[in-house]
Design a protein around this motif. Structure first.
Motif, PDB file in Angstrom:
ATOM      1  N   THR A 170     -13.982   0.789   0.001  1.00  0.00           N
ATOM      2  CA  THR A 170     -13.054  -0.321   0.220  1.00  0.00           C
ATOM      3  C   THR A 170     -13.525  -1.532  -0.564  1.00  0.00           C
ATOM      4  O   THR A 170     -14.722  -1.732  -0.732  1.00  0.00           O
ATOM      5  CB  THR A 170     -12.915  -0.660   1.718  1.00  0.00           C
ATOM      6  OG1 THR A 170     -11.962  -1.727   1.861  1.00  0.00           O
ATOM      7  CG2 THR A 170     -14.242  -1.091   2.340  1.00  0.00           C
ATOM      8  N   ASP A 200     -19.234   2.793  -3.614  1.00  0.00           N
ATOM      9  CA  ASP A 200     -17.989   2.769  -4.398  1.00  0.00           C
ATOM     10  C   ASP A 200     -18.314   3.193  -5.831  1.00  0.00           C
ATOM     11  O   ASP A 200     -19.313   2.740  -6.389  1.00  0.00           O
ATOM     12  CB  ASP A 200     -17.408   1.333  -4.381  1.00  0.00           C
ATOM     13  CG  ASP A 200     -15.950   1.288  -4.824  1.00  0.00           C
ATOM     14  OD1 ASP A 200     -15.646   1.786  -5.930  1.00  0.00           O
ATOM     15  OD2 ASP A 200     -15.113   0.740  -4.086  1.00  0.00           O
ATOM     16  N   ASP A 221     -18.443  11.601  -1.213  1.00  0.00           N
ATOM     17  CA  ASP A 221     -18.855  10.855  -0.012  1.00  0.00           C
ATOM     18  C   ASP A 221     -19.459  11.764   1.047  1.00  0.00           C
ATOM     19  O   ASP A 221     -20.430  11.391   1.708  1.00  0.00           O
ATOM     20  CB  ASP A 221     -17.661  10.107   0.590  1.00  0.00           C
ATOM     21  CG  ASP A 221     -17.152   9.034  -0.339  1.00  0.00           C
ATOM     22  OD1 ASP A 221     -17.426   7.855  -0.102  1.00  0.00           O
ATOM     23  OD2 ASP A 221     -16.495   9.395  -1.343  1.00  0.00           O
ATOM     24  N   ASN A 641      -1.106  -6.636  -7.211  1.00  0.00           N
ATOM     25  CA  ASN A 641      -0.248  -5.579  -6.675  1.00  0.00           C
ATOM     26  C   ASN A 641      -0.175  -5.741  -5.166  1.00  0.00           C
ATOM     27  O   ASN A 641      -1.096  -6.279  -4.560  1.00  0.00           O
ATOM     28  CB  ASN A 641      -0.677  -4.168  -7.107  1.00  0.00           C
ATOM     29  CG  ASN A 641      -2.113  -3.830  -6.762  1.00  0.00           C
ATOM     30  OD1 ASN A 641      -2.809  -4.600  -6.122  1.00  0.00           O
ATOM     31  ND2 ASN A 641      -2.569  -2.685  -7.198  1.00  0.00           N
TER      32      ASN A 641
HETATM   33  N1  LIG Z   1      -4.034  -6.554  -3.665  1.00  0.00           N
HETATM   34  C1  LIG Z   1      -3.585  -5.656  -2.804  1.00  0.00           C
HETATM   35  N2  LIG Z   1      -4.121  -5.591  -1.561  1.00  0.00           N
HETATM   36  C2  LIG Z   1      -3.696  -4.646  -0.688  1.00  0.00           C
HETATM   37  C3  LIG Z   1      -2.663  -3.724  -1.028  1.00  0.00           C
HETATM   38  C4  LIG Z   1      -2.094  -3.832  -2.322  1.00  0.00           C
HETATM   39  O1  LIG Z   1      -1.183  -3.079  -2.716  1.00  0.00           O
HETATM   40  N3  LIG Z   1      -2.590  -4.784  -3.174  1.00  0.00           N
HETATM   41  N4  LIG Z   1      -2.304  -2.719  -0.157  1.00  0.00           N
HETATM   42  C5  LIG Z   1      -2.765  -2.771   1.243  1.00  0.00           C
HETATM   43  C6  LIG Z   1      -2.857  -1.404   1.822  1.00  0.00           C
HETATM   44  S1  LIG Z   1      -1.406  -0.639   2.255  1.00  0.00           S
HETATM   45  C7  LIG Z   1      -4.043  -0.756   2.035  1.00  0.00           C
HETATM   46  S2  LIG Z   1      -4.044   0.772   2.809  1.00  0.00           S
HETATM   47  C8  LIG Z   1      -5.339  -1.374   1.691  1.00  0.00           C
HETATM   48  C9  LIG Z   1      -6.322  -0.428   0.972  1.00  0.00           C
HETATM   49  O2  LIG Z   1      -7.484  -1.119   0.687  1.00  0.00           O
HETATM   50  P1  LIG Z   1      -8.730  -0.453  -0.056  1.00  0.00           P
HETATM   51  O3  LIG Z   1      -8.902   0.947   0.396  1.00  0.00           O
HETATM   52  O4  LIG Z   1      -9.903  -1.349   0.129  1.00  0.00           O
HETATM   53  O5  LIG Z   1      -8.301  -0.505  -1.590  1.00  0.00           O
HETATM   54  P2  LIG Z   1      -8.304   0.553  -2.812  1.00  0.00           P
HETATM   55  O6  LIG Z   1      -8.465  -0.274  -4.040  1.00  0.00           O
HETATM   56  O7  LIG Z   1      -7.128   1.437  -2.725  1.00  0.00           O
HETATM   57  O8  LIG Z   1      -9.582   1.497  -2.666  1.00  0.00           O
HETATM   58  C10 LIG Z   1     -10.837   1.018  -2.259  1.00  0.00           C
HETATM   59  C11 LIG Z   1     -11.987   1.420  -3.134  1.00  0.00           C
HETATM   60  O9  LIG Z   1     -12.240   2.821  -3.087  1.00  0.00           O
HETATM   61  C12 LIG Z   1     -12.962   3.118  -4.241  1.00  0.00           C
HETATM   62  N5  LIG Z   1     -13.050   4.571  -4.428  1.00  0.00           N
HETATM   63  C13 LIG Z   1     -12.316   5.372  -5.223  1.00  0.00           C
HETATM   64  N6  LIG Z   1     -12.719   6.658  -5.117  1.00  0.00           N
HETATM   65  C14 LIG Z   1     -13.725   6.671  -4.222  1.00  0.00           C
HETATM   66  C15 LIG Z   1     -14.559   7.704  -3.680  1.00  0.00           C
HETATM   67  O10 LIG Z   1     -14.429   8.881  -3.980  1.00  0.00           O
HETATM   68  N7  LIG Z   1     -15.491   7.314  -2.770  1.00  0.00           N
HETATM   69  C16 LIG Z   1     -15.684   6.015  -2.406  1.00  0.00           C
HETATM   70  N8  LIG Z   1     -16.635   5.743  -1.508  1.00  0.00           N
HETATM   71  N9  LIG Z   1     -14.920   5.032  -2.910  1.00  0.00           N
HETATM   72  C17 LIG Z   1     -13.947   5.358  -3.782  1.00  0.00           C
HETATM   73  C18 LIG Z   1     -12.204   2.377  -5.319  1.00  0.00           C
HETATM   74  O11 LIG Z   1     -13.011   2.171  -6.456  1.00  0.00           O
HETATM   75  C19 LIG Z   1     -11.825   1.095  -4.607  1.00  0.00           C
HETATM   76  O12 LIG Z   1     -12.671   0.025  -4.941  1.00  0.00           O
HETATM   77  O13 LIG Z   1      -5.112  -2.497   0.852  1.00  0.00           O
HETATM   78  C20 LIG Z   1      -4.141  -3.419   1.349  1.00  0.00           C
HETATM   79  N10 LIG Z   1      -4.255  -4.593   0.537  1.00  0.00           N
END
Ligand SMILES: Nc1nc2c(c(=O)[nH]1)N[C@H]1C(S)=C(S)[C@@H](COP(=O)(O)OP(=O)(O)OC[C@H]3O[C@@H](n4cnc5c(=O)[nH]c(N)nc54)[C@H](O)[C@@H]3O)O[C@H]1N2
Ligand SMILES: Nc1nc2c(c(=O)[nH]1)N[C@H]1C(S)=C(S)[C@@H](COP(=O)(O)OP(=O)(O)OC[C@H]3O[C@@H](n4cnc5c(=O)[nH]c(N)nc54)[C@H](O)[C@@H]3O)O[C@H]1N2
Ligand code: SF4
Ligand SMILES: [Mo]
Length: 763
Positions: A170, A200, A221, A641
């Protein structure tokens, strides 16, 4: 001077409180609202663009019906409602209720309508409820059911007080998901008594602030986390007193962990072993530690197992139920369900046989359920507040499947890529044109709720969902047009709520008419609603009653008077008048245990299905796509986004192209320079992208943003797709075996150079 009006941001689950100025139907100035009980004045750069949501060329103005030639013609509300109701009833009668499904019913900020859509769903007995939640969180919910006794025993993170914070998959700097992310992260980074660890594959903005960054190979992971747990027990760092008092099954878990080949697994994850040992030591020996995860862990290989392992980290170290740890929280309105097969047999889908989790079904199987030749295949679908043609795995599968539906009804504020497949499009009033609320109230120990007043009148011929579903429920014969007796009593209630007469009348009416019990949201709307500023908010009176029944003491601790019905009335009044949001409960940390599902309040540490998966992990090949040498993170959260909520690409202040990030070493091997176009191919599809060199990625990893690829009219009125429609690259069956959540973060791809001349022929 122009007034500032309280409202909330609708772009992510934080729903920060905002103050806005409005003029001529526009949001002209936007700032954080200091009076909001959770966000306290915080907002991020995305909220400043909210006028693009409220005003854009794709706003729907009137109900539309698809004609035989595929064009859309206006239809009046009454005819549309009657035709839809007739066709739904007809499908149910001809093929049985199993041919019907519902998708969505609430996005990032519009959950009020879901009280009505879910009641309508139940009234029509629609058995299948698909939701975006079931393409990210159902593995987590399944594990919660096993560990804590209910799938909706969901934990939150006490990040502000934790000595050690572990972020796995995350990037709160961009995605938020935690309270006031940026100042909170900076505070931890600036305090040398506290530790931040990030797991990450990218050096994200969050990782750059961390004390330790484990930049693992994507999709590994389960290897890394099980090695960390194995180190933990090998070193004897588990919290024996906690395990004794609050858990059962540790011996079995330990026996399994003792078989983990630690060094081999760390190597497979591709991280430095000393760093891993040090991270475990810091986490396990901190006075308090908390784990925060999101899609990088949940939308990647072994996703349900990953959810188990991350929870074992805070459980074995005794970090559940204390300040600075992970804690259960209450839901003001419990929108996560529990499926254990006791109340009713577990439902399974007809074609793919996937079993419900938390009463939800996963979008990944939806196209197959429609395309199947099973006699009870899906034929009728309603979609509300979602755009699965863009957001679901395998866009092509959705496009194909949606043409095979007998009936598709879409309820949205905008003409979306999904709406273009609908038989009927019902235009909803925007979230600033109706009373609204978000049910992402996941705070502990103090939980809060924010009811928002409209800023504008409904646009053109749009209606709020509360009214759309009320009309549909009347049209299928599930509810009456009026509730004369209750309405009469509600008038008295409006004047003398302290007498509790309405409550008595409602309880009596439900006892007399079991049908009314199933549609109580509509009964409240049609009676108490008449005595309130807006009828749609009446169910919150009922929700307040239920919340007080369960958490009365915690509600009273927020400073409200009375007990029982009176306390509930006071809570409802405070919600109604607290336009910047209000606290609803104040728990004590030790109360965490009373929020658990198992009556004996003991965590069941051993989950046989997942321990079995853990035992076979070693045999899992780390990479099985030799023709696709790169691993794509399909759906990064960036500065600009926000799911598919903003349609006008103009809202973006940078990264208009939604570039594919690639490590300079990989770019050199492939002979790519910054800005080059490339063809990105996966086993499931291909996509034209623009590359950008970026050394924060782990080599071998590329990354594309989520939420691009929408069609929008350009300045000449021609509809143009902007940025990568990345679900053209993802596969519906490339998903977890238990929860069917997609492996979006680990999509195998290859990149090919393309000549400028080829561009015109590509998507
Ligand atoms: N700016 C912005 N913010 C949002 C959203 C948006 O569209 N834009 N959408 C919202 C929604 S619906 C959600 S669900 C949340 C999601 O929020 P997050 O899950 O925090 O966001 P992501 O960037 O999808 O993914 C998080 C991280 O996972 C890493 N990652 C990729 N592959 C792997 C892996 O195999 N293992 C590990 N440990 N890490 C990995 C990526 O490099 C990334 O930095 O965000 C919310 N906030
Ligand atoms: N490849 C890949 N795919 C992903 C992701 C990823 O990381 N990678 N992320 C996934 C995640 S975590 C999520 S949550 C989903 C999100 O994807 P979806 O579930 O499709 O949700 P949103 O993109 O938020 O779309 C919200 C819809 O609601 C409409 N809307 C806005 N306000 C209202 C309203 O008041 N009433 C009604 N009726 N409609 C309204 C908007 O116009 C829009 O069409 O995408 C998922 N898809
Ligand atoms: S996008 Fe999320 S964090 Fe940013 S202002 Fe909106 S609700 Fe708050
Ligand atoms: Mo999400």
């Amino acid at each position: 001077m122009t007034d500032w009006h309280p409202t909330a941001c609708i772009l992510c689950s934080r729903n920060c409180g905002l103050l806005v100025q409005v003029e001529d139907g526009h949001l002209t100035k936007i700032r954080g609202d200091k009076n909001h009980p959770v966000s306290a004045g915080y907002m991020c750069q995305k909220a400043a663009q909210l006028d693009h949501y409220q005003n854009n060329a794709d706003r729907l103005t009137q109900p539309l019906k698809c004609q035989e030639d595929g064009s859309y013609q206006p239809i009046d509300w009454q005819t549309a409602i009657i035709e839809i109701a007739d066709r739904l009833l007809d499908l149910k009668q001809t093929y049985g209720k199993d041919c019907l499904a519902f998708y969505g019913g609430g996005g990032q900020g519009n959950h009020l309508g879901s009280m009505y859509s879910s009641t309508f769903r139940d009234a029509l007995e629609i058995p299948y409820y698909y939701s975006a939640l079931a393409q990210e969180k159902t593995g987590d919910f399944w594990v919660n059911g096993k560990l804590f006794g209910r799938q909706n025993c969901h934990t939150t993170e006490d990040i502000e007080q934790a000595d050690c914070v572990l972020f796995i998959g995350t990037n709160p700097w961009q995605a938020h998901g935690i309270r006031n992310a940026r100042p909170t992260l900076k505070q931890i980074a600036n305090d040398n008594q506290r530790t931040m660890i990030v797991i990450d594959p990218r050096r994200t903005e969050t990782a750059a602030l961390a004390d330790m960054h484990l930049q693992l190979r994507p999709g590994t992971d389960a290897f890394l986390l099980s090695a960390m747990l194995a180190i933990l027990v090998q070193e004897g760092w588990e919290d024996q007193a906690f395990l004794q008092e609050h858990t059962v099954g540790f011996a079995e878990v330990r026996a399994c962990l003792q078989t983990i080949p630690i060094d081999d697994y760390i190597e497979r994850a591709g991280v430095d072993a000393d760093l891993v040992y040090e991270a475990v030591r810091r986490f396990a020996t901190a006075k308090s530690a908390t784990v925060r995860v999101d899609l990088g862990l949940q939308q990647s290989l072994n996703s349900t197992l990953n959810s188990y392992l991350e929870k074992l980290l805070f459980l074995l170290t005794g970090n559940l139920g204390k300040p600075g740890g992970n804690n259960f929280h209450t839901f003001f309105l419990p929108w996560v369900g529990h499926s254990d097969g006791h109340a009713q047999p577990l439902r399974q889908t007809k074609a793919t046989g996937i079993t419900e989790i938390a009463q939800l079904f996963p979008p990944n199987v939806l196209p197959a359920e429609i395309e199947s030749d099973h006699p009870q295949r899906l034929r009728g679908l309603m979609i509300d507040s979602a755009n699965p043609v863009i957001s679901g795995a395998d866009t092509q599968a959705y496009q194909r499947a949606f043409t095979k539906l007998d009936l598709l009804v879409v309820v949205d504020v905008a003409m979306t890529e999904t709406a273009r497949y609908a038989d009927y499009i019902l235009p909803a009033a925007s979230q600033f044109e109706k009373w609204e609320a978000a049910f992402f109230n996941l705070e502990f120990p103090t939980n809060a709720f924010h009811l928002r007043k409209p800023l504008f009148a409904p646009f053109a011929d749009t209606l709020p969902e509360s009214e759309i579903y009320r009309r549909l429920a009347v049209a299928i014969g599930a509810i009456p047009e009026r509730y004369p007796v209750l309405e009469q009593v509600a008038r008295w209630h409006g004047r003398w709520p302290q007498l509790g007469l309405y409550r008595i009348a409602l309880v009596a009416a439900m006892a007399l008419q079991p049908k009314l019990r199933r549609t109580v949201a509509f009964a409240l709307q049609g009676s108490l609603g008449k005595a309130l500023p807006d009828d749609s908010i009446a169910p919150f009176w009922g929700v307040s009653q239920l919340y007080v029944q369960q958490h009365g003491e915690a509600v009273a601790r927020t400073g409200l008077p009375g007990r029982g019905g009176r306390l509930a009335e006071a809570l409802f009044q405070r919600i109604l008048h607290g336009h910047s949001g209000t606290p609803i409960s104040q728990h004590r940390y030790e109360d965490t245990w009373s929020l658990m599902g198992y009556k004996d309040q003991k965590v069941r540490l051993a989950i046989p299905e997942l321990l079995a998966e853990l035992r076979t992990l070693q045999a899992q090949s780390t990479y099985s796509w030799p023709e696709y040498p790169l691993m794509l993170i399909a759906g990064e959260r960036r500065m600009y986004n926000a799911n598919t909520i903003y349609r006008n690409p103009q809202w973006r202040q940078n990264d208009a192209e939604g570039v594919l990030k690639i490590h300079p070493m990989d770019a050199a091997t492939l002979d790519f320079a910054d800005g080059d176009p490339a063809l990105c191919e996966s086993p499931w599809g291909e996509l034209l992208v623009q590359v950008k060199l970026c050394d924060t990625l782990r080599p071998g990893v590329v990354s594309l943003p989520h939420g691009y690829g929408l069609d929008y009219p350009d300045p000449n009125g021609k509809r143009t797709r902007s940025g990568p429609l990345l679900n053209l690259l993802t596969g519906a069956r490339y998903c977890d075996t238990i929860s069917a959540t997609p492996f979006h973060k680990n999509v195998p791809v290859r990149l090919k150079p393309i000549e400028i001349g080829m561009l015109a022929n590509l998507k």
